[in-house]
Scaffold this motif. Structure first.
Motif, short mmCIF file in Angstrom:
data_model
loop_
_atom_site.label_atom_id
_atom_site.label_comp_id
_atom_site.label_asym_id
_atom_site.label_seq_id
_atom_site.Cartn_x
_atom_site.Cartn_y
_atom_site.Cartn_z
N GLY A 234 13.57 5.12 2.53
CA GLY A 234 13.84 5.37 1.13
C GLY A 234 12.57 5.61 0.34
O GLY A 234 12.58 6.31 -0.68
N ARG A 235 11.47 5.04 0.84
CA ARG A 235 10.16 5.28 0.22
C ARG A 235 9.28 6.18 1.08
O ARG A 235 8.23 6.64 0.62
CB ARG A 235 9.44 3.96 -0.03
N VAL A 236 9.70 6.40 2.32
CA VAL A 236 8.94 7.24 3.26
C VAL A 236 9.83 8.40 3.70
O VAL A 236 10.96 8.19 4.13
CB VAL A 236 8.49 6.42 4.49
N GLY A 237 9.29 9.61 3.60
CA GLY A 237 10.07 10.78 3.98
C GLY A 237 10.31 10.87 5.47
O GLY A 237 11.44 11.05 5.93
N SER A 238 9.25 10.72 6.26
CA SER A 238 9.34 10.73 7.72
C SER A 238 8.13 10.02 8.28
O SER A 238 7.17 9.71 7.55
CB SER A 238 9.40 12.17 8.26
N ALA A 239 8.19 9.73 9.58
CA ALA A 239 7.09 9.01 10.23
C ALA A 239 6.66 9.73 11.50
O ALA A 239 7.45 10.44 12.13
CB ALA A 239 7.50 7.58 10.54
N VAL A 240 5.41 9.51 11.87
CA VAL A 240 4.86 9.93 13.16
C VAL A 240 4.21 8.69 13.76
O VAL A 240 3.31 8.11 13.14
CB VAL A 240 3.84 11.07 13.02
N VAL A 241 4.66 8.29 14.94
CA VAL A 241 4.25 7.02 15.52
C VAL A 241 3.76 7.23 16.95
O VAL A 241 4.39 7.95 17.73
CB VAL A 241 5.42 6.00 15.50
N ILE A 242 2.65 6.58 17.29
CA ILE A 242 2.09 6.71 18.63
C ILE A 242 2.80 5.77 19.60
O ILE A 242 2.85 4.56 19.38
CB ILE A 242 0.58 6.41 18.63
N VAL B 45 0.83 -1.21 0.00
CA VAL B 45 0.00 0.00 0.00
C VAL B 45 0.87 1.26 0.00
O VAL B 45 0.46 2.29 -0.53
CB VAL B 45 -1.00 0.03 1.17
N VAL B 46 2.07 1.18 0.58
CA VAL B 46 2.98 2.32 0.52
C VAL B 46 3.45 2.53 -0.92
O VAL B 46 3.64 3.66 -1.37
CB VAL B 46 4.19 2.12 1.46
N GLY B 47 3.60 1.42 -1.65
CA GLY B 47 3.92 1.53 -3.07
C GLY B 47 5.22 2.28 -3.33
O GLY B 47 6.25 2.00 -2.74
N ASP B 48 5.14 3.26 -4.22
CA ASP B 48 6.33 4.04 -4.56
C ASP B 48 6.75 4.99 -3.46
O ASP B 48 7.84 5.57 -3.52
CB ASP B 48 6.08 4.85 -5.85
N GLY B 49 5.88 5.16 -2.45
CA GLY B 49 6.30 5.97 -1.32
C GLY B 49 5.30 7.04 -0.92
O GLY B 49 4.27 7.25 -1.57
N CYS B 50 5.61 7.70 0.20
CA CYS B 50 4.79 8.79 0.70
C CYS B 50 5.69 9.76 1.45
O CYS B 50 6.78 9.40 1.89
CB CYS B 50 3.67 8.27 1.60
N ASP B 51 5.24 10.97 1.58
CA ASP B 51 6.02 11.98 2.30
C ASP B 51 6.03 11.71 3.80
O ASP B 51 7.06 11.85 4.46
CB ASP B 51 5.45 13.38 2.03
N VAL B 52 4.86 11.35 4.34
CA VAL B 52 4.74 11.11 5.78
C VAL B 52 3.91 9.86 6.01
O VAL B 52 2.84 9.69 5.41
CB VAL B 52 4.07 12.31 6.50
N LEU B 53 4.40 8.99 6.89
CA LEU B 53 3.67 7.80 7.28
C LEU B 53 3.30 7.94 8.75
O LEU B 53 4.18 8.07 9.62
CB LEU B 53 4.52 6.55 7.08
N VAL B 54 2.01 7.93 9.06
CA VAL B 54 1.51 8.02 10.44
C VAL B 54 1.07 6.63 10.86
O VAL B 54 0.26 6.00 10.18
CB VAL B 54 0.33 9.01 10.54
N ASP B 55 1.61 6.15 11.97
CA ASP B 55 1.28 4.81 12.45
C ASP B 55 0.68 4.92 13.85
O ASP B 55 1.37 5.23 14.81
CB ASP B 55 2.54 3.94 12.48
N THR B 56 -0.62 4.64 13.94
CA THR B 56 -1.31 4.73 15.23
C THR B 56 -1.38 3.39 15.94
O THR B 56 -1.88 3.31 17.06
CB THR B 56 -2.74 5.26 15.04
#
Length: 340
Positions: free
Chosen positions: A84-92, A57-68
């Motif tokens: 490499g496919r995700v710019g940054s993450a925000v994780v709970i 589902v991330v596929g080619d990538g995303c700027d921000v991945l939020v994981d709750t």
């Protein structure tokens, strides 16, 4: 991209990000959507435990991945595997990762004198429990350690959430007072003089912190709590006000006088009150809502869930986590003997 998008935190976070101008993909096991989301929100179906499905589902990538819904080192490695496919993450994460100077934390609270004594307010600089596979707290600590160690490939903001409140919660602490009011209980017993403080955090506060962290990538762990930390007695009074109930508090000095009497889901012998200055400094966070202002939607949600159902059926995880919260026979027996 928001993982756990149809959960309690994810629902509000998706809406906040979309209204802030992000192109959002809401990821959940069912692939559903919330009626409050803007029309442009996309959806995707993936099981959080399936690393291949998550990568797809991330596929080619995303700027921000939020994981709750990340709960341990394995989930952290899933995320760092997407570097490499995700710019940054925000994780709970959770405030339960903290331990005090004597090595006490949430995992030791059932031992004699085992509840931690944290400074008030509790800063992020305090040490955390050792990572491990056995408990919620040790798994969250492991999650944090893995992600912070990968700062060079995946900058991650970890949000150490307090007692989360809001609609769609599977273990709403507010149930303790809402059901008592619905059942017409005229008195309630509160241990520690009703003064226990366990810092809450609204889903709206978390959504604001997620929104701010999305545009300020970095590698850090930040407390995530509401601007106020009401006492148990103040929480009870605020819920009474929403429901139009009049209830007498019977205050007990010290711990609960019996196993199922006076022990609310917020009842703690020492305060857990967190410092939010780091979030203000690093994210530009400013409070968006206070605890009492969010209660009408929370109470309404709980009342709807309870309608026509026994509470254990409506909230099975709550029953599993807390046991018998409504032992009215034991409560009445204690009141008859000690508070006639």
């Amino acid at each position: 991209m928001v993982i756990g998008a149809t959960g309690q935190i994810g629902r509000v976070a998706v809406g906040a990000l979309a209204r802030d101008g992000w192109q959002v993909t809401a990821v959940s096991r069912g692939g559903g959507r919330d009626a409050t989301w803007p029309d442009g929100v996309g959806t995707a179906r993936a099981d959080r435990e399936d690393g291949s499905a998550l990568a797809a589902v991330v596929g080619d990538g995303c700027d921000v991945l939020v994981d709750t819904v990340a709960f341990g080192p394995g989930h952290a490695r899933q995320l760092t595997g997407l570097a490499g496919r995700v710019g940054s993450a925000v994780v709970i994460s959770s405030v339960s990762v903290y331990e005090d100077d004597r090595g006490r934390g949430f995992d030791t609270q059932t031992r004699p004198d085992g509840f931690p004594r944290y400074p008030v307010p509790l800063p992020e600089s305090r040490r955390t429990v050792a990572p491990g596979p056995d408990t919620y707290s040790s798994r969250k600590a492991g999650l944090e350690r893995e992600l912070l160690a990968a700062a060079d490939v995946l900058p991650t903001t970890l949000l150490r959430a307090g007692a989360v409140h809001g609609p769609y919660c599977r273990t709403p602490r507010e149930l303790y007072f809402v059901k008592r009011n619905l059942d017409g209980r005229a008195r309630r017993v509160l241990a520690y003089g009703g003064g226990s403080r366990f810092h809450p955090v609204s889903v709206h506060t978390l959504a604001e912190l997620i929104r701010l962290a999305a545009v300020r990538p970095g590698s850090r762990a930040l407390n995530a709590v509401d601007p106020d930390a009401p006492t148990v007695a103040e929480i009870a009074g605020a819920i009474d006000a929403v429901m139009g109930a009049r209830v007498e508090n019977v205050l007990v000095d010290g711990p609960p006088p019996a196993p199922t009497v006076g022990d609310t889901p917020w009842t703690v012998p020492h305060p857990v009150v967190c410092d939010m200055r780091a979030a203000e400094r690093e994210l530009g966070y400013r409070p968006v809502v206070e605890y009492a202002r969010t209660l009408p939607e929370t109470v309404a949600w709980i009342e709807r869930r309870l309608r026509g159902r026994e509470w254990r059926e409506a909230y099975p995880k709550m029953a599993a986590s807390y046991g018998d919260l409504f032992d009215y026979a034991a409560e009445d027996a204690w009141l008859a003997e000690h508070a006639a």
